[in-house]
Design an enzyme around this catalytic site. Structure first.
Site, PDB file in Angstrom:
ATOM      1  N   GLU A  84      29.902 -86.713  12.859  1.00 16.67           N
ATOM      2  CA  GLU A  84      30.073 -86.210  11.483  1.00 16.67           C
ATOM      3  C   GLU A  84      29.694 -84.744  11.532  1.00 16.67           C
ATOM      4  O   GLU A  84      28.523 -84.412  11.707  1.00 16.67           O
ATOM      5  CB  GLU A  84      29.140 -86.947  10.515  1.00 16.67           C
ATOM      6  CG  GLU A  84      29.358 -88.440  10.412  1.00 16.67           C
ATOM      7  CD  GLU A  84      30.585 -88.810   9.616  1.00 16.67           C
ATOM      8  OE1 GLU A  84      31.210 -87.917   9.007  1.00 16.67           O
ATOM      9  OE2 GLU A  84      30.931 -89.995   9.621  1.00 16.67           O
ATOM     10  N   CYS A 101      27.369 -80.555   3.881  1.00 13.92           N
ATOM     11  CA  CYS A 101      28.528 -80.466   4.781  1.00 13.92           C
ATOM     12  C   CYS A 101      29.848 -80.428   4.006  1.00 13.92           C
ATOM     13  O   CYS A 101      30.775 -79.749   4.400  1.00 13.92           O
ATOM     14  CB  CYS A 101      28.506 -81.636   5.747  1.00 13.92           C
ATOM     15  SG  CYS A 101      28.270 -83.213   4.938  1.00 13.92           S
ATOM     16  N   GLU A 107      31.489 -71.734   8.108  1.00 17.51           N
ATOM     17  CA  GLU A 107      30.574 -72.578   7.339  1.00 17.51           C
ATOM     18  C   GLU A 107      29.275 -71.792   7.177  1.00 17.51           C
ATOM     19  O   GLU A 107      28.574 -71.544   8.156  1.00 17.51           O
ATOM     20  CB  GLU A 107      30.327 -73.887   8.082  1.00 17.51           C
ATOM     21  CG  GLU A 107      29.555 -74.866   7.245  1.00 17.51           C
ATOM     22  CD  GLU A 107      29.228 -76.151   7.982  1.00 17.51           C
ATOM     23  OE1 GLU A 107      28.923 -76.089   9.171  1.00 17.51           O
ATOM     24  OE2 GLU A 107      29.267 -77.204   7.335  1.00 17.51           O
TER      25      GLU A 107
END
Ligand code: NAD
Length: 499
Positions: free
Chosen positions: A268, A302, A402
């Site tokens: 993940e 996330c 990110e």
């Protein structure tokens, strides 16, 4: 009677708290074999936090040996499913009963508001353990369609020893996403929490043991990624790594699996999720979804909605509404302040990284609408205010990388086709959303958005019934839902011939 969750309450609780920082191996607390420790710095005020065992490959060996022994003995996997269920449910209740303590530990480590730790993180952690506990006595095997003289039973069996490596942004929740299905399926686990956020993991393991998990079924080794995560992922007696973290480390984990015993891997990873707003949308609802979707947990999420892809004619009005919602509803304050909706970033180094990404973005021409500045510096903590950059293009660094901080990149578009192209133009594919009153368009768009979860006219709705995970470089394998159990099982076929 409800408790007075005031700042004084948490300060008093903190002064009486003695966080446990040792590993939890084979049902016992244990220092590192080297005797080494490290000290966490509290993100909320920059003061020294807990002291933790600095794990090494030897500690990983001990934990894996304990997990293997528990698995091989069958002390857990062969237990009556009803008994296993009772233990898991008792564990879930113990998590709730120790909610204040766990919330405080989580906040000390990660700097999020303690009421969010309590009302969101502790609750979802307990719910996760309960969800999988409740599944234990509802899992059936299969009998395959064979000729009458033969019988083939297809059994779902646990894999063995699972190494779980988790990040610091929602430690307890993500631990539960791994531990719940892995343990419910009958495996043993060695959990390596992020070095920034180990306290809740140690306590979770203690509570599980007290609830009846046999020794060795759940072990926790604390320490740095290179010193503990890497030997765990390279270990020849670990059958699977369930990893949540950055795409960069996820790629290394795949390499370790290939270099060692071809252990399986579930990943993940990161995200840069698009939230697309058409001009016909309910802009108030969209503004609220964008602000909470991007800024909740200080953007350390996330699937945060970090790319706002907005129809050009609606950009100005929407940004004004986002600013209003952010200023009125998303209070940034000390994590013990009952009004706090968001708190500190995880550590000074991370805060500086976020600030330098913002500075680099501005050098490229990103235009600041508001926020995105260091604040509350006088507390000694690591706070950055939620901020928005407008008139961006999708090739700018703030729209591609990110950031893992409260920073939104607003990218205008003119046609639906262009919006879709921008939304899918990313290495990630974790989540996305579309806001429009045109339901045909909403469904058309959600089908074409390349992401593991797509929301229509909302953001971040989720519960344990739905799988969570990504496409592309956001990883593979799913956490949550009944499907997560499959990840921690192997199929085994047993044939029989009738003479
Ligand atoms: P990270 O990748 O730096 O660390 C994650 C874990 O891996 C930590 O426990 C760390 O100690 C360990 N680690 C680091 N180097 C390692 C190595 N060489 N070998 C083995 N283990 C190693 O990530 P982070 O900074 O803790 O978390 C933030 C990242 O996690 C973001 O990219 C975020 O998007 C991602 N994330 C993804 C999800 C999801 O469900 N997709 C959820 C939360 C966070």
């Amino acid at each position: 009677m409800s408790k007075p969750y005031s700042r004084d309450y948490w300060e008093a609780f903190l002064s009486a708290l003695k966080p446990e920082g040792r590993h939890f191996i084979n049902g016992e607390l244990s220092p590192s074999s080297s005797g080494e420790t490290f000290t966490r710095t509290r993100p909320m005020d920059g003061k020294p936090g807990a002291t933790l065992a600095r794990g090494n490959a030897g500690d990983i060996d001990r934990a894996v040996a304990a997990a293997r022994a528990a698995f091989d003995s069958g002390v857990w996997r062969k237990k009556d499913p009803l008994e296993k269920k009772k233990i898991m449910l008792k564990w879930a209740q113990a998590i709730r009963d120790h909610g204040d303590e766990l919330a405080l530990l989580e906040t000390l480590d990660v700097g999020k508001p303690v009421m969010a730790s309590l009302n969101v993180d502790v609750r979802l952690c307990a719910d996760g353990i309960q969800f999988y506990g409740e599944m234990i006595d509802k899992l059936y095997d299969e009998v395959a369609p064979t000729p009458p003289s033969e019988r083939a039973i297809v059994r779902k069996v646990p894999i063995g020893v699972i190494g779980a490596i988790t990040p610091w942004n929602y430690p307890m929740i993500i631990d539960a996403w791994k531990l719940g299905p892995a343990i419910a399926a009958g495996n043993s686990v060695v959990l390596k929490p992020a070095e920034q956020s180990s306290l809740s993991a140690i306590r979770l393991a203690q509570l599980g043991f007290e609830a009846g998990l046999p020794a060795g079924v759940l072990n926790v080794v604390t320490g740095y990624g290179e010193e503990t995560g890497k030997p765990l992922a390279l270990h020849m007696d670990v059958d699977m790594i369930a990893f949540t973290g950055s795409t960069e480390v996820g790629k290394q984990i795949m390499g370790y699996a290939a270099q060692s015993n071809v252990k399986r891997v579930a990943l993940e990873l990161g995200g840069k999720s698009p939230l697309v707003v058409f001009a016909d949308a309910d802009l108030d609802a969209a503004a609220s979804a964008v602000a909470w979707g991007c800024f909740y947990n200080s953007g350390e999420t996330c699937h945060a909605s970090t790319r706002l892809i907005v129809e050009r004619s609606a950009q100005e009005a929407l940004i004004a509404k986002i600013e209003a919602v952010t200023r009125s509803d998303i209070a940034l304050a000390h994590p013990f302040d009952p009004s706090a909706q968001i708190g500190a970033l995880i550590e000074e180094e991370h805060m500086n990284k976020v600030l330098s990404m913002i500075a680099a973005g501005e050098k490229e021409g990103a235009r600041r609408a508001f926020g995105a500045e260091r604040t509350l510096a006088e507390t000694g903590g690591y706070y950055v205010s939620p901020g928005v950059f407008i008139d961006m293009t999708n090739d700018m660094s703030l729209a591609r990388q990110e950031i893992f901080g409260p920073v939104l990149a607003a990218i205008p578009f003119d046609t639906e086709e262009e919006a879709l192209r921008i939304a899918n133009d990313t290495i990630y594919g974790l989540a996305g959303a579309v806001f429009t009153k045109d339901m045909d368009r909403a469904h058309r768009f959600s089908e074409s958005l390349h992401a593991g979860t797509v929301w229509i006219n909302t953001y971040d709705m989720s519960n344990f019934a739905t799988p969570f995970g990504g496409f592309k470089q956001s990883g593979f394998g799913r956490d949550r839902s009944v499907h997560a159990i499959d990840k921690y099982c192997d199929y085994k076929t047993i044939w029989q011939h009738f003479g």
